[in-house]
Design a protein around this motif. Structure first.
Motif, mmCIF file in Angstrom:
data_model
loop_
_atom_site.group_PDB
_atom_site.id
_atom_site.type_symbol
_atom_site.label_atom_id
_atom_site.label_comp_id
_atom_site.label_asym_id
_atom_site.label_seq_id
_atom_site.Cartn_x
_atom_site.Cartn_y
_atom_site.Cartn_z
ATOM 1 N N SER A 208 -83.367 -23.010 -61.612
ATOM 2 C CA SER A 208 -84.287 -21.970 -62.045
ATOM 3 C C SER A 208 -83.532 -20.692 -62.320
ATOM 4 O O SER A 208 -82.398 -20.509 -61.911
ATOM 5 C CB SER A 208 -85.339 -21.732 -60.965
ATOM 6 O OG SER A 208 -84.728 -21.274 -59.787
ATOM 7 N N THR B 227 -83.183 -16.481 -62.272
ATOM 8 C CA THR B 227 -83.606 -15.179 -61.773
ATOM 9 C C THR B 227 -83.206 -14.171 -62.834
ATOM 10 O O THR B 227 -82.048 -13.837 -62.968
ATOM 11 C CB THR B 227 -82.902 -14.843 -60.456
ATOM 12 O OG1 THR B 227 -83.196 -15.861 -59.514
ATOM 13 C CG2 THR B 227 -83.389 -13.522 -59.913
ATOM 14 N N ASN C 79 -81.056 -21.842 -56.873
ATOM 15 C CA ASN C 79 -82.291 -22.255 -56.213
ATOM 16 C C ASN C 79 -82.585 -23.700 -56.559
ATOM 17 O O ASN C 79 -82.301 -24.154 -57.666
ATOM 18 C CB ASN C 79 -83.448 -21.362 -56.661
ATOM 19 C CG ASN C 79 -84.643 -21.448 -55.744
ATOM 20 O OD1 ASN C 79 -84.692 -22.279 -54.844
ATOM 21 N ND2 ASN C 79 -85.626 -20.590 -55.976
ATOM 22 N N GLU C 80 -83.132 -24.411 -55.597
ATOM 23 C CA GLU C 80 -83.608 -25.779 -55.820
ATOM 24 C C GLU C 80 -85.108 -25.802 -55.505
ATOM 25 O O GLU C 80 -85.576 -26.524 -54.642
ATOM 26 C CB GLU C 80 -82.832 -26.761 -54.941
ATOM 27 C CG GLU C 80 -81.360 -26.873 -55.273
ATOM 28 C CD GLU C 80 -81.086 -27.555 -56.603
ATOM 29 O OE1 GLU C 80 -82.006 -28.242 -57.115
ATOM 30 O OE2 GLU C 80 -79.967 -27.414 -57.129
ATOM 31 N N SER C 81 -85.815 -24.983 -56.235
ATOM 32 C CA SER C 81 -87.218 -24.721 -55.916
ATOM 33 C C SER C 81 -88.120 -25.932 -56.076
ATOM 34 O O SER C 81 -89.191 -25.994 -55.462
ATOM 35 C CB SER C 81 -87.744 -23.582 -56.791
ATOM 36 O OG SER C 81 -87.624 -23.920 -58.167
ATOM 37 N N LEU D 274 -78.153 -23.249 -52.138
ATOM 38 C CA LEU D 274 -79.030 -22.093 -52.294
ATOM 39 C C LEU D 274 -78.142 -20.873 -52.136
ATOM 40 O O LEU D 274 -77.399 -20.770 -51.170
ATOM 41 C CB LEU D 274 -80.122 -22.091 -51.227
ATOM 42 C CG LEU D 274 -80.880 -23.404 -51.048
ATOM 43 C CD1 LEU D 274 -81.786 -23.338 -49.822
ATOM 44 C CD2 LEU D 274 -81.678 -23.746 -52.296
ATOM 45 N N TRP E 36 -86.603 -18.834 -48.071
ATOM 46 C CA TRP E 36 -86.619 -20.007 -48.948
ATOM 47 C C TRP E 36 -87.569 -21.076 -48.411
ATOM 48 O O TRP E 36 -88.355 -21.653 -49.162
ATOM 49 C CB TRP E 36 -85.214 -20.572 -49.114
ATOM 50 C CG TRP E 36 -85.164 -21.638 -50.170
ATOM 51 C CD1 TRP E 36 -85.051 -21.464 -51.521
ATOM 52 C CD2 TRP E 36 -85.292 -23.056 -49.960
ATOM 53 N NE1 TRP E 36 -85.086 -22.673 -52.168
ATOM 54 C CE2 TRP E 36 -85.227 -23.671 -51.232
ATOM 55 C CE3 TRP E 36 -85.440 -23.848 -48.825
ATOM 56 C CZ2 TRP E 36 -85.318 -25.049 -51.396
ATOM 57 C CZ3 TRP E 36 -85.531 -25.227 -48.987
ATOM 58 C CH2 TRP E 36 -85.471 -25.815 -50.266
ATOM 59 N N THR F 140 -91.153 -19.996 -48.945
ATOM 60 C CA THR F 140 -91.572 -19.921 -50.346
ATOM 61 C C THR F 140 -91.566 -21.273 -51.041
ATOM 62 O O THR F 140 -92.483 -21.586 -51.814
ATOM 63 C CB THR F 140 -90.644 -18.961 -51.115
ATOM 64 O OG1 THR F 140 -90.616 -17.696 -50.456
ATOM 65 C CG2 THR F 140 -91.124 -18.774 -52.557
ATOM 66 N N TYR F 141 -90.563 -22.087 -50.762
ATOM 67 C CA TYR F 141 -90.344 -23.297 -51.556
ATOM 68 C C TYR F 141 -90.458 -24.603 -50.772
ATOM 69 O O TYR F 141 -90.386 -25.674 -51.374
ATOM 70 C CB TYR F 141 -88.972 -23.249 -52.220
ATOM 71 C CG TYR F 141 -88.790 -22.056 -53.107
ATOM 72 C CD1 TYR F 141 -89.459 -21.956 -54.338
ATOM 73 C CD2 TYR F 141 -87.968 -20.998 -52.740
ATOM 74 C CE1 TYR F 141 -89.311 -20.855 -55.157
ATOM 75 C CE2 TYR F 141 -87.804 -19.886 -53.557
ATOM 76 C CZ TYR F 141 -88.478 -19.822 -54.759
ATOM 77 O OH TYR F 141 -88.321 -18.721 -55.570
ATOM 78 N N CYS F 142 -90.607 -24.537 -49.444
ATOM 79 C CA CYS F 142 -90.593 -25.780 -48.670
ATOM 80 C C CYS F 142 -91.585 -25.743 -47.511
ATOM 81 O O CYS F 142 -91.370 -26.383 -46.485
ATOM 82 C CB CYS F 142 -89.175 -26.034 -48.146
ATOM 83 S SG CYS F 142 -88.791 -27.775 -47.898
#
Length: 330
Positions: free
Chosen positions: A39, A41, A68-70, A144, A165, A168-170
């Motif tokens: 992703s 930024t 990021n590995e969102s 990350l 992180w 937000t993402y996990c």
């Protein structure tokens, strides 16, 4: 997909005197490069921080993920997430963990995933190191990286970014383990413990109950009174390895807005836990989480623990290989 290659143009740090001040001014130059897997930024504004003491750090309102590995957690739905803070240049430790205990992807029917958290490399060889990190990220998809300077004094920021992180993402995962690169982790025993653990307000590991603030300016853990006036820390999970439920990251981040941050990251997480009124949970057995061991241990010993500090990457590999031999360990 357009990806941002970020690097620091100028960093000035003056922390030679414990009672002095230091300023970390980050001016960002950006150039774009084609990346297929991450992703973006974009539109990052110039950031200038003034930190009044090397022993006091800033809550990371304005830090961003430049790697990021969102999408991984939403698509892979892990039960347990292994989070390893690591220095940008320490590719060797990352590879050892990937090939040993971090290689466990399904344990007792539960999905396990591994991620590494990095800050920005130091000034020496920065661009080359960053390019190597991007290449490693393309290869493994488990890095990350945030836009703070990776240093010992920024470990609290690093930990907060791990929490950010995860929150937000996990957040749909059940548990996470934060573990340092010198740890050996028996993931099977960790999952076995977590299957019986509380699902909320849960953090366990080696719980330090009588930690005191060092007033010795020569100490690695020195804290001046104006930064931390108390003599004792509240209970905290020692930072080498601790497990927690995934409802906690968001709560801890909220607490961090109200608790003055110190650079001793595990004690700071303990301060945030105290602010929340949440007590640590003792592990089922105190032999599960270990610090350094005075003597070499048997295969049977490593088959029964969750974590232990080891003295070399070679030791991690040796113990892993030994544990994976056929036949009973004890």
């Amino acid at each position: 997909m357009v990806f941002v290659l970020a690097f620091i143009i100028f960093v000035y740090i003056n922390s030679s005197r414990p009672s002095g001040t230091w300023t970390d001014s980050l001016s960002w130059g950006r150039k774009h490069t084609k990346m297929a897997t991450h992703s973006t930024t974009a539109g990052r504004r110039l950031s200038n921080q003034t930190i009044i003491s090397p022993y006091l750090v800033a809550y990371p309102h304005d830090y961003y993920f430049i790697l990021n590995e969102s999408a991984r957690c939403p698509s892979e739905r892990p039960y347990l997430v292994l989070m390893v803070p690591v220095a940008p240049k320490d590719r060797a430790s990352r590879d050892v963990i990937r090939s040993t205990w971090g290689n466990e992807t399904t344990v007792l029917g539960k999905t396990v995933r591994l991620f590494f958290m990095l800050g920005l490399p130091g000034i020496n060889g920065r661009e080359q190191t960053q390019e190597e990190i991007f290449e490693e990220s393309r290869e493994h998809h488990d890095l990350l990286q945030s836009d703070f300077l990776d240093s010992y004094q920024n470990l609290t920021i690093k930990t907060l970014m791990i929490l950010k992180w995860l929150s937000t993402y996990c957040s749909d995962a059940s548990y996470a383990l934060k573990a340092d690169t010198d740890m050996f982790v028996n993931v099977r025993n960790l999952v076995k413990m977590l299957l019986k653990a509380p699902k909320k307000n849960y953090m366990t590991g080696i719980v330090a109950k009588h930690g005191t603030a060092s007033r010795n300016p020569k100490s690695k853990w020195y804290l001046p009174v104006d930064v931390f006036p108390g003599n004792r820390f509240p209970p905290y999970a020692m930072g080498q390895a601790y497990a927690f439920s995934l409802d906690l990251p968001g709560k801890l981040l909220e607490a961090a807005k109200h608790v003055k941050a110190i650079y001793i990251e595990d004690a700071y997480v303990g301060l945030c836990m105290k602010h929340l009124g949440i007590r640590h949970t003792e592990p089922p057995s105190h032999s599960l989480f270990n610090l350094y061991l005075r003597y070499p241990q048997s295969r049977c010993f490593y088959s029964k623990i969750i974590s232990v500090i080891l003295r070399s990457r070679e030791q991690i590999q040796e113990i892993w290989k030994n544990l994976k031999k056929p036949g009973p360990a004890c």
